[in-house]
Design a protein around this motif. Sequence first.
Motif, PDB file in Angstrom:
ATOM      1  N   UNK A 558      23.451 -33.761 -23.578  1.00 42.88           N
ATOM      2  CA  UNK A 558      24.771 -34.364 -23.765  1.00 42.88           C
ATOM      3  C   UNK A 558      25.409 -33.880 -25.061  1.00 42.88           C
ATOM      4  N   UNK A 559      24.603 -33.791 -26.109  1.00 43.24           N
ATOM      5  CA  UNK A 559      25.096 -33.303 -27.406  1.00 43.24           C
ATOM      6  C   UNK A 559      25.630 -31.879 -27.268  1.00 43.24           C
ATOM      7  N   UNK A 560      24.941 -31.068 -26.454  1.00 42.21           N
ATOM      8  CA  UNK A 560      25.401 -29.694 -26.235  1.00 42.21           C
ATOM      9  C   UNK A 560      26.762 -29.670 -25.527  1.00 42.21           C
ATOM     10  N   UNK A 561      26.925 -30.577 -24.576  1.00 46.27           N
ATOM     11  CA  UNK A 561      28.177 -30.624 -23.812  1.00 46.27           C
ATOM     12  C   UNK A 561      29.307 -31.262 -24.599  1.00 46.27           C
ATOM     13  N   UNK A 562      28.972 -32.334 -25.319  1.00 47.63           N
ATOM     14  CA  UNK A 562      30.001 -33.075 -26.060  1.00 47.63           C
ATOM     15  C   UNK A 562      29.416 -33.599 -27.367  1.00 47.63           C
ATOM     16  N   UNK A 563      29.619 -32.874 -28.459  1.00 49.04           N
ATOM     17  CA  UNK A 563      29.036 -33.258 -29.753  1.00 49.04           C
ATOM     18  C   UNK A 563      29.560 -34.582 -30.308  1.00 49.04           C
ATOM     19  N   UNK A 564      30.541 -35.168 -29.637  1.00 49.21           N
ATOM     20  CA  UNK A 564      31.088 -36.440 -30.122  1.00 49.21           C
ATOM     21  C   UNK A 564      30.287 -37.643 -29.608  1.00 49.21           C
ATOM     22  N   UNK A 565      29.644 -37.479 -28.458  1.00 48.56           N
ATOM     23  CA  UNK A 565      28.946 -38.606 -27.834  1.00 48.56           C
ATOM     24  C   UNK A 565      27.465 -38.598 -28.233  1.00 48.56           C
ATOM     25  N   UNK A 566      27.186 -39.054 -29.438  1.00 52.19           N
ATOM     26  CA  UNK A 566      25.830 -38.934 -29.970  1.00 52.19           C
ATOM     27  C   UNK A 566      25.255 -40.276 -30.431  1.00 52.19           C
ATOM     28  N   UNK A 567      25.892 -41.390 -30.080  1.00 55.74           N
ATOM     29  CA  UNK A 567      25.386 -42.676 -30.566  1.00 55.74           C
ATOM     30  C   UNK A 567      23.974 -42.955 -30.035  1.00 55.74           C
ATOM     31  N   UNK A 568      23.756 -42.767 -28.745  1.00 56.41           N
ATOM     32  CA  UNK A 568      22.428 -43.017 -28.185  1.00 56.41           C
ATOM     33  C   UNK A 568      21.405 -42.023 -28.728  1.00 56.41           C
ATOM     34  N   UNK A 569      21.847 -40.811 -29.053  1.00 58.91           N
ATOM     35  CA  UNK A 569      20.947 -39.845 -29.686  1.00 58.91           C
ATOM     36  C   UNK A 569      20.543 -40.335 -31.076  1.00 58.91           C
ATOM     37  N   UNK A 570      21.478 -40.958 -31.778  1.00 54.88           N
ATOM     38  CA  UNK A 570      21.167 -41.554 -33.090  1.00 54.88           C
ATOM     39  C   UNK A 570      20.095 -42.636 -32.928  1.00 54.88           C
ATOM     40  N   UNK A 571      20.213 -43.453 -31.894  1.00 56.43           N
ATOM     41  CA  UNK A 571      19.219 -44.509 -31.634  1.00 56.43           C
ATOM     42  C   UNK A 571      17.846 -43.913 -31.328  1.00 56.43           C
ATOM     43  N   UNK A 572      17.853 -42.805 -30.581  1.00 53.08           N
ATOM     44  CA  UNK A 572      16.577 -42.146 -30.270  1.00 53.08           C
ATOM     45  C   UNK A 572      15.905 -41.635 -31.542  1.00 53.08           C
ATOM     46  N   UNK A 573      16.710 -41.046 -32.433  1.00 53.07           N
ATOM     47  CA  UNK A 573      16.152 -40.572 -33.705  1.00 53.07           C
ATOM     48  C   UNK A 573      15.609 -41.736 -34.534  1.00 53.07           C
ATOM     49  N   UNK A 574      16.295 -42.869 -34.503  1.00 52.04           N
ATOM     50  CA  UNK A 574      15.825 -44.046 -35.242  1.00 52.04           C
ATOM     51  C   UNK A 574      14.477 -44.511 -34.705  1.00 52.04           C
ATOM     52  N   UNK A 575      14.355 -44.572 -33.380  1.00 48.53           N
ATOM     53  CA  UNK A 575      13.098 -45.002 -32.776  1.00 48.53           C
ATOM     54  C   UNK A 575      11.977 -44.003 -33.037  1.00 48.53           C
ATOM     55  N   UNK A 576      12.353 -42.733 -33.240  1.00 46.71           N
ATOM     56  CA  UNK A 576      11.360 -41.690 -33.527  1.00 46.71           C
ATOM     57  C   UNK A 576      11.129 -41.515 -35.038  1.00 46.71           C
ATOM     58  N   UNK A 577      11.751 -42.423 -35.824  1.00 47.07           N
ATOM     59  CA  UNK A 577      11.624 -42.440 -37.285  1.00 47.07           C
ATOM     60  C   UNK A 577      12.146 -41.158 -37.945  1.00 47.07           C
TER      61      UNK A 577
END
Length: 624
Positions: A558-577
């Motif tokens: 999704x980040x590759x397609x649309x670099x603006x829609x990254x909120x859930x990616x931010x959550x994934x990074x948080x869960x992965x510390x």
Amino acid sequence: MSKYSVKDLAQFIKKSKESDTPFVLFTGAGCSKSAGIPLAGELVEKINEDFELELKGLSKDDRQNYGKCMSVLVKEDRRKLISDYISKAKINWTHIAIALLIEKGYFQRVLTFNFDNLLARSSGLLGLYPATYDLTTADLDLHNLIVEPAVVHIHGQSHGFTLLNSDEETSKHAESLENFIASTLNQSPTLFVGYSGYADAFFPILEKKYTGQHRLFWSGRSKKEPEHLSTSLLKNYGSFAHYIQGEDSDIFFIELAQELGCFPPKIFENPYDHLLDELKHVTDFPLHESIHRDLFAKIKKQLKNDSEQYLKESLLDTDKLLIEGRYQELIDLYDNNSKLLETDLDNIALAYLRQCNDLIRNTNDFELEEIKATVIENYSKALEVKKDFYLAPFNLGVFYKDLASFTSEKGVKKIYVEREIEQYRKSILINANDYFTYNNLCSALLVLSDFTEDFEIKETLIFEALGASEQAIKIDDKEWNAYCLFGQAYFTLGEIKTVSNDKEKYFKLALNYFDSSNMAKPNNEFILDTSGLICLKLYTLTAKKYFLDKSFEYLNELDRLNPKKVYNLACAYALNLQLDKCRAMLERALASDTLPSKMHLLKDKDLDVVCELEWFKELISKAN
């Protein structure tokens, strides 16, 4: 902001012709779909069926990517794959109308991303033979020598020497077209139809080279303009670049030709006269070196007699009135004529429908309430004319959906959603085999479930939504949207369950259906974002690293397609510390105006690991 309609577009096209700067038309795959030529997703499915060995080196994700799939096929296989569809394709009304508009001088040039010959066949049907060019083999330095009217194939033709299919091929070709595209955009007004412009190499060239010298119109089926348009062309050139919401390309071009007063073509209005006109161009038959005779004289005489008889019989031709868009004349017949046939009643009901749909489409969203009474009355009259006209309640349901979308009062919105559902149910009672009715019903039931806190009512609505989606898939198991809605229903069910095992069960079912949807509709932002979110939910429930890794697959794509829609990616990074990356994604979302509300951020358990950090508190202070 006021929106332009097909009627407005017709006026712009007419003015441009009068000022000797006719429009240039760009057409994409959507213009050929109704002729039987599949879109990219269907071609990908066919490639996966027929070329399993050739795809062996591709990853699972790449096997759902059109460009990647095409890149591993030899050119002969590509040509045969596409030619097989083109050879079976029928001439559709999109290309008949385009050919007519070329003939009448409204379009001077058609640039197409398609490989098919539908416009050439449609032009021949009308007795028109525009020049044809192929930019994959043309000398682009000589583009000023193009003779108009012209049909220009951007990526090649099915029977040509070169077909550009892969991402690498189209990207390289797009770069070579920069000057040609700049010249086109700066010399003529343009219209784009059937082309998404999403995630391809041509659209960035368009963004770069369009300067507002002439107007640019973009037609799409969605009511709201696509994000990649609203954040680029429409944002930067809002006074000159316009989005028009239309129906499918057939109806769009028919309506455009009707508004310009040149529909239908003569071959359909009076086929006898059309054939007589074509025979005028045939020389007399050579019986001898010095003796030539018109051997068609008898045929021409017969055609002339047939034409006169045809015109007499066409005095009450409701098909003709419908084709010409003379809806009010059709409607007037119902009150004034008792000798109407069943087919006449069909046409009159359709006239009410078309008239009503035109009214809705040409009304600004904030003014829909003002036409509500007229719309309800006209759809009711259509059903009065034809008791089995299921499209009347279906379209009324869609109208209530629009009303619900554009009201801010929660109570009023709920009433409109309930009325929407009521109309879909009425439509199903008349016709229980329409995919779109079940699909819309499922969506509306899920929306209604959000209005209640009562668990039993909510669960009942969701299970009814699942039933509707199941029926939609039974009717058409190729449509990605039904699988998507099935997934949404299970996801919603998982959200409201309180027992962990139940939540896990329904989230997994939801993910399965979103995966099916992703296969049918690759690179869809909503599907990728929701799939990633479901994986995050499953990770927090099970602590299985597999689901966190899977979420990164979806969300990085999704980040590759649309670099603006990254909120859930931010959550994934948080869960992965990975806190620095979490911060970078949240700040990007803030800068892109895609960050959720302050309340959402504070309640999101995925972000607990950063909630006490100073940078997060500062970011929260900037959120809405």
